[in-house]
Motif scaffolding. Structure first.
Motif, mmCIF file in Angstrom:
data_model
loop_
_atom_site.group_PDB
_atom_site.id
_atom_site.type_symbol
_atom_site.label_atom_id
_atom_site.label_comp_id
_atom_site.label_asym_id
_atom_site.label_seq_id
_atom_site.Cartn_x
_atom_site.Cartn_y
_atom_site.Cartn_z
ATOM 1 N N ASP A 186 0.834 -1.236 0.105
ATOM 2 C CA ASP A 186 -0.028 -0.166 -0.059
ATOM 3 C C ASP A 186 0.796 1.177 -0.238
ATOM 4 O O ASP A 186 1.543 1.596 0.974
ATOM 5 C CB ASP A 186 -0.879 0.012 1.283
ATOM 6 N N THR A 216 -3.032 6.093 -4.341
ATOM 7 C CA THR A 216 -4.097 6.929 -4.208
ATOM 8 C C THR A 216 -3.957 8.343 -4.916
ATOM 9 O O THR A 216 -2.819 8.609 -5.089
ATOM 10 C CB THR A 216 -4.523 7.133 -2.578
ATOM 11 N N SER A 218 -5.797 10.715 -3.208
ATOM 12 C CA SER A 218 -6.458 11.380 -1.958
ATOM 13 C C SER A 218 -5.156 12.268 -1.531
ATOM 14 O O SER A 218 -5.571 12.914 -0.590
ATOM 15 C CB SER A 218 -6.839 10.268 -0.993
HETATM 16 C C1 LIG Z 1 -1.580 3.682 4.249
HETATM 17 C C2 LIG Z 1 -2.923 4.079 3.808
HETATM 18 N N1 LIG Z 1 -3.546 3.659 2.987
HETATM 19 C C3 LIG Z 1 -4.707 3.835 2.290
HETATM 20 C C4 LIG Z 1 -5.284 4.937 2.664
HETATM 21 C C5 LIG Z 1 -6.506 5.198 1.898
HETATM 22 O O1 LIG Z 1 -6.530 5.852 0.899
HETATM 23 P P1 LIG Z 1 -7.775 6.270 -0.200
HETATM 24 O O2 LIG Z 1 -8.316 7.675 0.102
HETATM 25 O O3 LIG Z 1 -7.198 6.152 -1.455
HETATM 26 O O4 LIG Z 1 -8.889 5.293 -0.041
HETATM 27 C C6 LIG Z 1 -5.005 5.905 3.566
HETATM 28 C C7 LIG Z 1 -5.675 6.917 3.848
HETATM 29 O O5 LIG Z 1 -5.565 7.508 4.928
HETATM 30 C C8 LIG Z 1 -3.751 5.428 4.130
HETATM 31 O O6 LIG Z 1 -2.963 6.153 4.998
#
Ligand SMILES: Cc1ncc(COP(=O)(O)O)c(C=O)c1O
Length: 363
Positions: A186, A216, A218
Motif C-alpha cells: 500500500d 491513491t 487522495s
Molecule cells: C496507508 C494508507 N492506505 C490507504 C489509505 C486510503 O486512501 P484512499 O483515500 O485512497 O482510500 C490511506 C488514507 O489515509 C492510508 O493512510
C-alpha cells in the motif's frame, strides 16, 4: 432468527475518520487526515467542472482513459492497472477476492487500521506483527509466517509512523513467501518519498505474480473527497479485480479529475517542495520544544507526549482543538501517547508550533 453477518464482522470496530470540526474555534485547520496542504490542482478542478454537464451518463467502467493517463506518466502497461473508489476499495476488493475463512493476514503492529477491518470482514484471522522502533520488522514478519498466511498488507511508507522499508528489505520479505501468499504494498504516500533506497513496488509487481501495489489520488493529488485510487497488478490479479469490482466503481467527474491530476506534474512538484520544507521545519521546531517528533517520509509527523502528568497526548489534543487545530489521536493504532500531525499550509504549521509551545508552558 435474525440474519447474521459472516463470522468476524461483529468483531470490527468501525473506522473513525479524522475529525473535521472544533466547536467554538473561530478558524479550523484540519490536520487529521493527511490530505494535501496545497489542495487540488487547477487542472483537476477544471476537468471536474467540465463534467458537470455529463452527469447523466454512466462512466466508462474500466476507467480506460484514466488507466492510460497513469500508465503514460509512470511508464506502465495500462492493462495491469485497476482503478477504484479510493485505494480503500482496491484493498477491499483484494481481500474479498482472495481471503478465505481461517486464512491468516499479516500486517505490522502500527499499520493502517483498515487491514484489520478487511481481514475480519472476510472471516480471516488478523496477525499483527510487533514493530521495532516504530518500523516494520521484517524478521518478525518472517517469524510470523505460517502455511495459512494468505496475505501480507504492507503500508510503505507506513501511516501513522512515517517510517518506510527500503526496496531491499521488502524484497527480503517477499523472497521467502510461497507463490500463493500475496504481498499487498500500500504505497498511498509513495509520491512524497525522496529516498534513493525506496521502491514503491512497481518493479516488484512487474517481476512477481504475487505482489500488488495500491496508490491513491487522495494524498499528494489533493482529491481525497472524490475517491480515486489505482492498483498495479500482475495480469491474473487485474483480471480478478475486474471481475469483482462494481461495474461503474469510479464516477465520471472522478475519472476526469484524476486523469488531469496525474498529468499535472507542476502541481505535484509544488506539493512535494512544500511538504519537504514544512515537514522538516515542523520536526525541527517541535523537537526544539522538547517533544519527540519522529522522522517521516510522508506528509505527516508522529509526535510523542508523556504518558502521565499535565502534558499527555489527550490533553494536547484538547488544547490544540480548542484553538481550531485538529490533529489525529492514534490510540487505535496502539500509540496512545502520540498525535499525528499532517503537514499543513504555512499558517497552520506556525500555529501548531506556537500552540504546542503554549501547551507545554501551561499545566
Ligand atoms: C496507508 C494508507 N492506505 C490507504 C489509505 C486510503 O486512501 P484512499 O483515500 O485512497 O482510500 C490511506 C488514507 O489515509 C492510508 O493512510
Amino acid at each position: 432468527m435474525n440474519p447474521t453477518p459472516k463470522p468476524g464482522i461483529l468483531d470490527i470496530a468501525p473506522y473513525v475518520g479524522g475529525r473535521a470540526s472544533a466547536p467554538g474555534a473561530a478558524r479550523v485547520f484540519k490536520l487529521s487526515s493527511n490530505e494535501s496542504a496545497l489542495g487540488t490542482g487547477a487542472a483537476a478542478i477544471e476537468a471536474f467542472q467540465a463534467m458537470a454537464t455529463h452527469l447523466d451518463v454512466y462512466p466508462e467502467g474500466s476507467a480506460q482513459r484514466l488507466r492510460e493517463a497513469i500508465a503514460e506518466v509512470h511508464g506502465l502497461n495500462p492493462d495491469r492497472i485497476v482503478c477504484g473508489n479510493g485505494s480503500d476499495e482496491l484493498l477491499t476488493m483484494l481481500a474479498g477476492a482472495y481471503l478465505r475463512p481461517g486464512d491468516e493476514v499479516l500486517y505490522s503492529q502500527h499499520a493502517f487500521v483498515v487491514y484489520r477491518i478487511l481481514t475480519l470482514a472476510n472471516s480471516a484471522i488478523p496477525v499483527p506483527v510487533p514493530e521495532k522502533n516504530l518500523r516494520v520488522d521484517v524478521d518478525a514478519m518472517l517469524a510470523a509466517l505460517t502455511p495459512r498466511t494468505r496475505m501480507i498488507y504492507l503500508a510503505n511508507p507506513n501511516n501513522p509512523t512515517g517510517s518506510y522499508l527500503t526496496g531491499e528489505e521488502v524484497r527480503r520479505l517477499h523472497a521467502v513467501l510461497p507463490p500463493t501468499t500475496m504481498l499487498v504494498i500500500d504505497a498511498a504516500y509513495a509520491e512524497y518519498v525522496r529516498r534513493n533506497d525506496y521502491e514503491s513496488g512497481i518493479e516488484m509487481v512487474s517481476q512477481f505474480d504475487n505482489v500488488v501495489m495500491t496508490r491513491t489520488f487522495s494524498k499528494i493529488y489533493g482529491l481525497a473527497g472524490l475517491r480515486v485510487g489505482w492498483a498495479f497488478c500482475p495480469a491474473p490479479v487485474a483480471d480478478v479485480l475486474h471481475r469483482v469490482r462494481g461495474p461503474f466503481n469510479v464516477s465520471v467527474p472522478a475519472l476526469a479529475a484524476a486523469a488531469a491530476a496525474v498529468r499535472d506534474r507542476r502541481h505535484l512538484e509544488a506539493a512535494l517542495v512544500h511538504n519537504d520544507h514544512w515537514r522538516q521545519w515542523l520536526i525541527e521546531h517541535i523537537r526544539k520544544l522538547g517533544l519527540r517528533a519522529d522522522d517521516s517520509v510522508g506528509n505527516f509527523i508522529l509526535i510523542h507526549f508523556p504518558s502521565e502528568g499535565p502534558h499527555t497526548a489527550k490533553k494536547a489534543d484538547e488544547f490544540l482543538t480548542a484553538r481550531g487545530l485538529i490533529l489525529r489521536a492514534v490510540a487505535n493504532y496502539d500509540l496512545p501517547d502520540c498525535l499525528r500531525l499532517t503537514v499543513g499550509v504555512e499558517e497552520a504549521n506556525r500555529l501548531v508550533v506556537a500552540a504546542l509551545g503554549d501547551f507545554l508552558k501551561g499545566g
